[in-house]
Scaffold this motif. Structure first.
Motif, PDB file in Angstrom:
ATOM      1  N   ASP A 171      -1.664  -6.730  -1.175  1.00 13.44           N
ATOM      2  CA  ASP A 171      -0.929  -7.846  -1.791  1.00 13.44           C
ATOM      3  C   ASP A 171       0.494  -7.431  -2.185  1.00 13.44           C
ATOM      4  O   ASP A 171       1.346  -8.276  -2.402  1.00 13.44           O
ATOM      5  N   GLY A 172       0.717  -6.136  -2.340  1.00 14.52           N
ATOM      6  CA  GLY A 172       2.024  -5.649  -2.789  1.00 14.52           C
ATOM      7  C   GLY A 172       3.058  -5.735  -1.676  1.00 14.52           C
ATOM      8  O   GLY A 172       2.714  -5.787  -0.504  1.00 14.52           O
ATOM      9  N   GLU A 173       4.307  -5.770  -2.080  1.00 13.67           N
ATOM     10  CA  GLU A 173       5.365  -5.848  -1.066  1.00 13.67           C
ATOM     11  C   GLU A 173       6.214  -4.589  -1.087  1.00 13.67           C
ATOM     12  O   GLU A 173       7.419  -4.633  -0.809  1.00 13.67           O
ATOM     13  N   ASP A 174       5.596  -3.470  -1.420  1.00 18.72           N
ATOM     14  CA  ASP A 174       6.340  -2.223  -1.527  1.00 18.72           C
ATOM     15  C   ASP A 174       6.927  -1.825  -0.176  1.00 18.72           C
ATOM     16  O   ASP A 174       6.280  -1.945   0.862  1.00 18.72           O
ATOM     17  N   ALA A 175       8.163  -1.350  -0.219  1.00 14.28           N
ATOM     18  CA  ALA A 175       8.833  -0.918   1.014  1.00 14.28           C
ATOM     19  C   ALA A 175       8.436   0.505   1.386  1.00 14.28           C
ATOM     20  O   ALA A 175       8.520   0.902   2.549  1.00 14.28           O
ATOM     21  N   ARG A 176       8.005   1.286   0.398  1.00 16.81           N
ATOM     22  CA  ARG A 176       7.687   2.676   0.665  1.00 16.81           C
ATOM     23  C   ARG A 176       6.739   3.206  -0.408  1.00 16.81           C
ATOM     24  O   ARG A 176       6.815   2.772  -1.552  1.00 16.81           O
ATOM     25  N   GLY A 209       6.954  10.658   2.125  1.00 18.90           N
ATOM     26  CA  GLY A 209       6.823   9.240   1.847  1.00 18.90           C
ATOM     27  C   GLY A 209       6.201   8.494   3.017  1.00 18.90           C
ATOM     28  O   GLY A 209       6.147   8.999   4.142  1.00 18.90           O
ATOM     29  N   ILE A 210       5.717   7.295   2.725  1.00 17.08           N
ATOM     30  CA  ILE A 210       5.106   6.445   3.757  1.00 17.08           C
ATOM     31  C   ILE A 210       6.019   5.238   3.946  1.00 17.08           C
ATOM     32  O   ILE A 210       6.125   4.395   3.054  1.00 17.08           O
ATOM     33  N   PRO A 211       6.705   5.148   5.112  1.00 20.35           N
ATOM     34  CA  PRO A 211       7.714   4.112   5.296  1.00 20.35           C
ATOM     35  C   PRO A 211       7.148   2.729   5.621  1.00 20.35           C
ATOM     36  O   PRO A 211       7.822   1.737   5.434  1.00 20.35           O
ATOM     37  N   ASP A 212       5.927   2.652   6.118  1.00 20.18           N
ATOM     38  CA  ASP A 212       5.371   1.350   6.506  1.00 20.18           C
ATOM     39  C   ASP A 212       4.007   1.197   5.850  1.00 20.18           C
ATOM     40  O   ASP A 212       2.968   1.203   6.502  1.00 20.18           O
ATOM     41  N   VAL A 264      -2.015   1.359   5.058  1.00 23.18           N
ATOM     42  CA  VAL A 264      -3.196   1.052   4.233  1.00 23.18           C
ATOM     43  C   VAL A 264      -4.256   0.330   5.066  1.00 23.18           C
ATOM     44  O   VAL A 264      -5.444   0.622   4.963  1.00 23.18           O
ATOM     45  N   ARG A 265      -3.810  -0.585   5.934  1.00 25.71           N
ATOM     46  CA  ARG A 265      -4.763  -1.259   6.822  1.00 25.71           C
ATOM     47  C   ARG A 265      -5.517  -0.244   7.683  1.00 25.71           C
ATOM     48  O   ARG A 265      -6.728  -0.351   7.893  1.00 25.71           O
TER      49      ARG A 265
END
Ligand code: ZN
Length: 299
Positions: free
Chosen positions: A201-206, A214-217, A222-223
């Motif tokens: 549900d979050g709209e985090d960019a990273r 870091g995780i860019p996408d 998560v999917r």
């Protein structure tokens, strides 16, 4: 579906690196098969700053955090959860800065606690000065974080969303380099899956995990993590339907590529998956619940 892991070529211990306009990181020299290159301690803001996950209580690491913030003041210490590679340095850092600590609470005992410390690697001494709950906002000078309770890896795991940059300090809940260990009693696979689904549900960019890059996408990532667990459940159901009853029989089949030294950790994952499948009504246990018990498909 393969998880699109990201690796990181070596890190320089003891020095601080800028990762974004508001975020810097110092990595502790505690590399291992569980911690990757080591614990990444994040510094948020400038001037009056927050520290996320002080890390293991290594004097050199604490010195490095203090050196990185030499002309600044640490006003907040945010802790994602109470494993030995995350929270113990809080005490030393507090003694030298006076900053209050934030976290969900002390280490949990899980659902199957029988009066003894059944888990290794937990920091039983950590008690946050300020207990935070899901949705709480912690505000500092020029930054604010929203607390996102994400039980699963541990029952007290909190992610911190940096609202000014639309990014999430994801602790050990979601990491770029590896899947997360979900080990009972305090680790809980059902909670872990629900905590992953919540992040969609979050709209985090990273995301900024405590170990690795870091995780860019993050949404795609998560999917893939959720799909990977469901694949594991299918593999376990397949083993059970072929008459395998014990975790020890399933691990070498399901984790073909994993070195034998990692099989005990893998067994904990299979065990936590079995507990979840029991919760879902798909599996039954013939003995008292445990990693050595016998399991079968629920009829
Ligand atoms: Zn952990």
């Amino acid at each position: 579906m393969a998880i699109p892991f990201h690796r990181e070529d070596g890190v320089e211990y003891g020095s601080v690196r800028r990762l974004s306009p508001m975020i810097r990181r110092v990595v502790a020299n505690n590399p291992s098969v569980f911690t990757y290159h080591g614990t990444g301690t994040y510094i948020i803001g400038s001037g009056r700053v927050a520290v996320v996950d002080p890390g293991p209580d290594l004097p050199r690491h604490v010195d490095a955090i203090l050196a990185a913030t030499r002309s600044e003041r640490i006003t907040h210490i945010l802790v994602t959860h109470t494993h030995m590679d995350h929270s113990p340095a809080t005490r030393t850092l507090q003694a030298r800065t006076g900053a209050p600590s934030y976290g969900y609470g002390p280490h949990g005992t899980g659902r199957f606690e029988r009066g003894e410390a059944v888990e290794e690697g937990a920091d039983w001494e950590f008690v946050p000065d300020v207990e935070v709950r899901d949705g709480d906002v912690v505000q500092g000078e020029g930054w604010s974080v929203e607390c996102v309770h994400t039980p699963g890896h541990t029952s007290n795991h909190i992610c911190y969303r940096l609202r000014e940059e639309g990014s999430l300090f994801s602790g050990d809940h979601v990491m770029a380099w590896s899947t997360t260990i979900v080990s009972p009693p305090d680790g809980d696979m059902g909670d872990y899956l629900r905590s992953l689904e919540r992040l969609l549900d979050g709209e985090d960019a990273r995301y900024w995990p405590t170990h690795g890059p870091g995780i860019p996408d993050p949404q795609v990532f998560v999917r893939a993590c959720i799909a990977h667990r469901r694949e594991r459940f299918d593999q376990i159901m397949q083993c059970l339907s072929e008459g395998m009853e014990r975790v020890a029989e399933m691990v070498p089949l399901i984790y073909r590529d994993l070195p034998r030294s990692m099989h005990p950790a893998a067994a904990r994952q299979v065990f936590s998956a079995l507990l979840y499948l029991i919760e879902e009504g798909r599996v039954a246990c013939s003995d008292s619940l445990g990693v050595d018990a016998r399991y079968r498909p629920a009829s």
